[in-house]
Design a protein around this motif. Sequence first.
Motif, PDB file in Angstrom:
ATOM      1  N   LEU A   1      19.078  38.122 -23.483  1.00  0.00           N
ATOM      2  CA  LEU A   1      18.949  38.218 -22.069  1.00  0.00           C
ATOM      3  C   LEU A   1      19.085  39.582 -21.525  1.00  0.00           C
ATOM      4  N   LEU A   2      19.885  40.458 -22.467  1.00  0.00           N
ATOM      5  CA  LEU A   2      20.280  41.921 -21.795  1.00  0.00           C
ATOM      6  C   LEU A   2      19.239  42.534 -21.327  1.00  0.00           C
ATOM      7  N   GLY A   3      19.390  43.058 -20.111  1.00  0.00           N
ATOM      8  CA  GLY A   3      18.510  43.649 -19.215  1.00  0.00           C
ATOM      9  C   GLY A   3      17.371  42.896 -18.459  1.00  0.00           C
TER      10      GLY A   3
ATOM     11  N   GLU B   1      18.749  40.001 -16.920  1.00  0.00           N
ATOM     12  CA  GLU B   1      19.699  39.084 -16.132  1.00  0.00           C
ATOM     13  C   GLU B   1      19.295  39.095 -14.508  1.00  0.00           C
ATOM     14  N   ASP B   2      18.729  40.355 -14.307  1.00  0.00           N
ATOM     15  CA  ASP B   2      18.546  40.252 -12.790  1.00  0.00           C
ATOM     16  C   ASP B   2      16.917  40.045 -12.180  1.00  0.00           C
TER      17      ASP B   2
ATOM     18  N   GLY C   1      19.334  33.413  -7.492  1.00  0.00           N
ATOM     19  CA  GLY C   1      20.521  33.560  -6.548  1.00  0.00           C
ATOM     20  C   GLY C   1      21.531  34.464  -7.228  1.00  0.00           C
ATOM     21  N   LEU C   2      22.762  34.056  -7.210  1.00  0.00           N
ATOM     22  CA  LEU C   2      23.722  34.880  -7.780  1.00  0.00           C
ATOM     23  C   LEU C   2      23.850  34.296  -9.214  1.00  0.00           C
ATOM     24  N   PHE C   3      23.274  33.249  -9.347  1.00  0.00           N
ATOM     25  CA  PHE C   3      23.279  32.463 -10.722  1.00  0.00           C
ATOM     26  C   PHE C   3      22.467  32.992 -11.808  1.00  0.00           C
ATOM     27  N   LEU C   4      22.625  32.479 -12.964  1.00  0.00           N
ATOM     28  CA  LEU C   4      21.636  32.637 -14.134  1.00  0.00           C
ATOM     29  C   LEU C   4      21.117  31.243 -14.643  1.00  0.00           C
TER      30      LEU C   4
ATOM     31  N   PHE D   1      20.634  29.411 -17.467  1.00  0.00           N
ATOM     32  CA  PHE D   1      20.809  29.465 -18.638  1.00  0.00           C
ATOM     33  C   PHE D   1      19.968  28.487 -19.487  1.00  0.00           C
TER      34      PHE D   1
ATOM     35  N   ARG E   1      28.367  31.449 -15.392  1.00  0.00           N
ATOM     36  CA  ARG E   1      27.086  31.143 -15.039  1.00  0.00           C
ATOM     37  C   ARG E   1      26.280  31.998 -13.959  1.00  0.00           C
TER      38      ARG E   1
ATOM     39  N   TYR F   1      28.148  37.517 -16.296  1.00  0.00           N
ATOM     40  CA  TYR F   1      27.368  38.027 -17.647  1.00  0.00           C
ATOM     41  C   TYR F   1      27.623  39.510 -17.716  1.00  0.00           C
TER      42      TYR F   1
ATOM     43  N   SER G   1      21.182  48.489 -21.915  1.00  0.00           N
ATOM     44  CA  SER G   1      20.320  47.839 -21.146  1.00  0.00           C
ATOM     45  C   SER G   1      20.213  47.732 -19.667  1.00  0.00           C
TER      46      SER G   1
END
Lengths: 347, 503, 363
Positions: free
Chosen positions: B357-359, B361-362, B369-372, B374, C221, C226, C241
């Motif tokens: 996920l690195l890089g 995540e946004d 929103g603020l969440f991921l 998963f 979450r 993260y 990253s």
Amino acid sequence: MMKVFKTVLLVFIVASVGMGISGCNKSVPEEAAAAPAPVAEKLVMAMVTNQSGLGDQSFNDAAWEGLGQAEIKYGIERKVLESREQAQYVPNLSTLAEQGASLVVGVGFMIKDAVAEAAEMYPDTYFGMVDGSVDQPNVASIHFRENEGAFLVGAIAAKVSKTGTIGFVGGMSTPVTNRFEAGYRAGAMTANPDIEVLISYAGTFADAAKGEEMANPQYDQGADVIFQVAGQTGLGVINAAKKKGLYVIGVDRDQNYLAPENVLSSMIKRVDIAVLNAVGMVVDGTFKGGDYFYGIKEGAIDFATSGDLIPADVIEYANMLKGKIVAGDITAPATYEELEKFSPPTM
Amino acid sequence: MAAIVKMQNIVKRFPGVLANDDISIEVEEGEILCLLGENGAGKSTLMNILYGLYHYDKGEIFIKGEKTTFSGPGDAIDKGIGMVHQHFMLVPVFTVLENLILGSEKVKGLSLDLNSSKKELEAISDKYGLEIQLDAQVSDISVGMQQRVEILKLLYRGADIMIFDEPTAILTPQEIEELYKVMQSLRLLGKTIIFITHKLKEVKEISDRVIVLRDGKLIETIDTESTSIRELARMMVGREVLFRTEKPEVETGREILNVKNISALNKRGLPALKGLSLNVHEGEIVGIAGVDGNGQTELVEVLTGLRKISSGIITIDGKDMVNKSSGQFLDAGTAHIPEDRLLRGLILDFPIYENLLLGFEDKAPFAKGLFLDFNKVRSWAEELVKNFNIKTPGVNVNAGTMSGGNQQKAVLAREFQRNPKVLIASQPTRGLDVGAIEFVHERIMDAKKEHKAILLVSLELSEIMNLSDRILVIYEGEIVAEFNYGEVTETEIGLMMAGGEDK
Amino acid sequence: MKKNFLYSTFIDNDSVFAFIKAILGVFFAFFVVYFILLATGYKPLPVFAALFKGAFGSRRGFGETLLSTTPLLLGGLGFAVAYRCGLFNIGLEGQITMGGIAAAFFGFIIPEINPVIHVFICIIAGIVAGGIWGFIPGYLKAKFGVHEVISVIMLNHIAFKIAAYLVSMQGPMKDKLDDMPASPFISDSAKIIRIMDRTRLHWGIFLAVGVAVLIWLLLFRMRLGYKIRAVGKNPFAAEASGISIKKHIVLTLAISGALGGLAGAVEILGVHYRLFAAFSPGYGFDAIAVALLGMVNPLGIIASAFLFGILRSGSVFMQAMYGVNKDMVSVITAIIVLFMGMSVPIGIMLKNRIKRNSNGTVD
């Protein structure tokens, strides 16, 4: 892995056997003691110390002693909870009230809010508040007229002084220490209208070195007696007196033993008498909330003569002043304003 | 010659893994035996058993004909077995001499008798041709010498069976040469050497016999003379290995990465890049050859936003990238295979899916929103694991528990997923075995086919020679030579790497 | 086979193993305390019983337990957030103090207004004050590389001195009508409502548990969490990253400090109703042990804060019932804290022992 488990298991077994055995042996007398007093009807009177705790050689110890005297006089049982921190005052007071103590005394002005809160939560329990005022029907607020004692030692200092200069070292400048100062200056003025009084405050009650630092310049400016009202800091003042070979006056209790050649006298505050009285009121069923003032008249304020350093005529003079205060002929000022208005009585 | 070590039917099981599956080997006195296998084949496990570090579940060990059981390395040392680990066990602030006698100090009165020990040690190192400064502090000496100190330590304690666990991994080519010499002289003087490696060239160069392990099983025991590198590779990997990756014909397009006259300092504040210029086009692989420490690390860092430049121009697809952040470089279309995957590439304590996920995540579809999300991350990660053939029990496994090859595949999977315009690959095959190297090379070629611009930095000259369309030689922070594919020999490049010939 | 099953269920399973470690730590602690009590002439078992009786035996005792759980939980969360980012925030005590100061100020300066609005204003003030006290070391670290432990220790002292000055005899926040070195009482509308009759327990405990859930969501979450964890576990990889180390250090310490400030505000608004110089008895320092025992996981921290709450409220009863002297009580609680803290190394030891016997890594 088995080895580890075996070791752990062994520890468990040893521990549980050990606990079991000692539990069996000891729980018998223990339960007897722990169960709410089968001897019964023995009233429990308790106190909560401030953060200095027992062994402070000051009013926590004195209050504890008062409860001790009450044990003998009234056959009550005494109990104490020592506080480690501000946040513990309320739980400590509440725990004692909950355990059925008839009287719970809080010692020291920092505990005031907590006593007010606990008194409201436990309206059927009596509370004592040493050195603070709580306006509640089940709280006896105990105050001391330190100004009266300070007046006496002020007079003694002025009479004993050969230089015509005496000193005063306070801890922090608070209404209480100011009350000492006012009484002291008025007493000195009464004994010798020309006396010069040097005043300084260390800004702390807990720094003996600072006390010495405050006392030395006063001695160097010619003061030959200093009254210290400075807790731990005051010990430094006594040290300075010892080094200079000059006089110092102690506070709260007889401090002559600290420097038998130098502690001229001490202003004594008998917290024990006040606590004993409070217990008495509870035992007699005459407890009433409100402010109680303890001064010379009540025998709770006095000056010490141990060490035989005060000349007999000065003692006589001081006792004469004592009489006048008791009789109401002299009112020792308790604030700066009262000091302003104070004029030495003519005798 | 008699078998000095005999391990029979050794079985060693780890939770979920059969590390050694009924392995029997014999080591003859005075030979150099190579234990060859990919990472995870069970070589080190077998040797750790011989050295007394692991208990084994089944089997028997005979040393010098005598049946033996070890309860720890102490017993093994008593039997004359010594091991040089990959990571040295030396106290950095002690001198070499102090390290050597640590644990077996000779005492004279109340003080250490350093002199007699020193004489003894000097005699041993002379005998075996070990060049060691006994009075130097360990932290001051080179890695190669530290290794020799470890060897001397074994000799001093009387070892005659010596296990070397991947000894060349940390050495420079010159140091490797020296190590070979030491090993030869050890053998001549009667020592027995077991050499753990996954590098085929080394096997051919130094060993008398080879034992090949794969997936915990013994595959073959063979005389080195009678085999070839290709055959060894096949035995080790279990299939045919292509040593030269097919180089696709791709037309190069417009210039993507353009670097002009950049200068930068290294982390100690000394000049590392001195007016370096280069460019890379679509569909082109540009290789940077050079001896380690000539500015490669800094160049890669500058091109990925991890280091600032003091002067010069960097553009990616025409966009000014001077002293932009690493995030901005990613946004501009860079992907980065870092030289040290453990440091820059992965978070070892994170599960695989969080590493992938690195890089991202946004970015959609993971950011909500603020969440991921998963769940999305996990299913995406599972797909990548499948596509890149990453061997792992699942995507929840921490990256740190995977083998180096699989870790590198995870980094590759993530970086290719960025769909970059330019790929900065720094030592992408460092520490990998043959199979994994082949995989990485194929992926890089795939990227070329997809018209990516690729900058390849490697210390492996053969890798540069095989993959690059253009080869740039870096020396002391400058590009000192440029060659096209196939127009140059290794020797020529080697000369340039060493600073060039006098003209 | 059975061995492997045991291993994978109890040792390899991180959450189960964490629980085992914590239990072991507590067990060892009581074991040691047992002998200390025995050696000093107390009867251990009744004293232990008193500890739990004090904490659970009465409505008031239970209320006190939850009452001291509240600031420990908030503080523990504050420490955990920073720790997850690789930062060691031992400045929570100072951040609590600043939060308390701010809450007290808005508590008494604003006269009676709508209680919800008033409490909200005071809590926000506390959060902001604590947040600033966390932002400063974060900024110093990001900008000048000052280690947070150093700057935070200094900021602690500054906060303590500010509080002491504000309520000293000449201090601007001193209640002029009272001898006590304390601020005036806050308005009634600023007080957090109590929820249990005849106890001091107030709504803050629900707030704290809610915040714990929120922090859990944040860390595990949310995108920000993260990134915080990535920077904490490997800043170099995070940076490569595209995650900015500096930005997240500053942000994380500000959040950590804000949680401390919240704890301070809740203490003032819910318990003391006025500012004392040392109104927090070291909650900020206990928070470190709370967070570590809770495996720096917000949900674990709820449990460990509760455990520490038991110790605090139960120890009063130990003294009341058996006259265990106050220093002895301190020693006992310190040992329990120490061993609970040691559950981490104990766990590592245990794991290594087992590993050496039956396990290893495949090379």
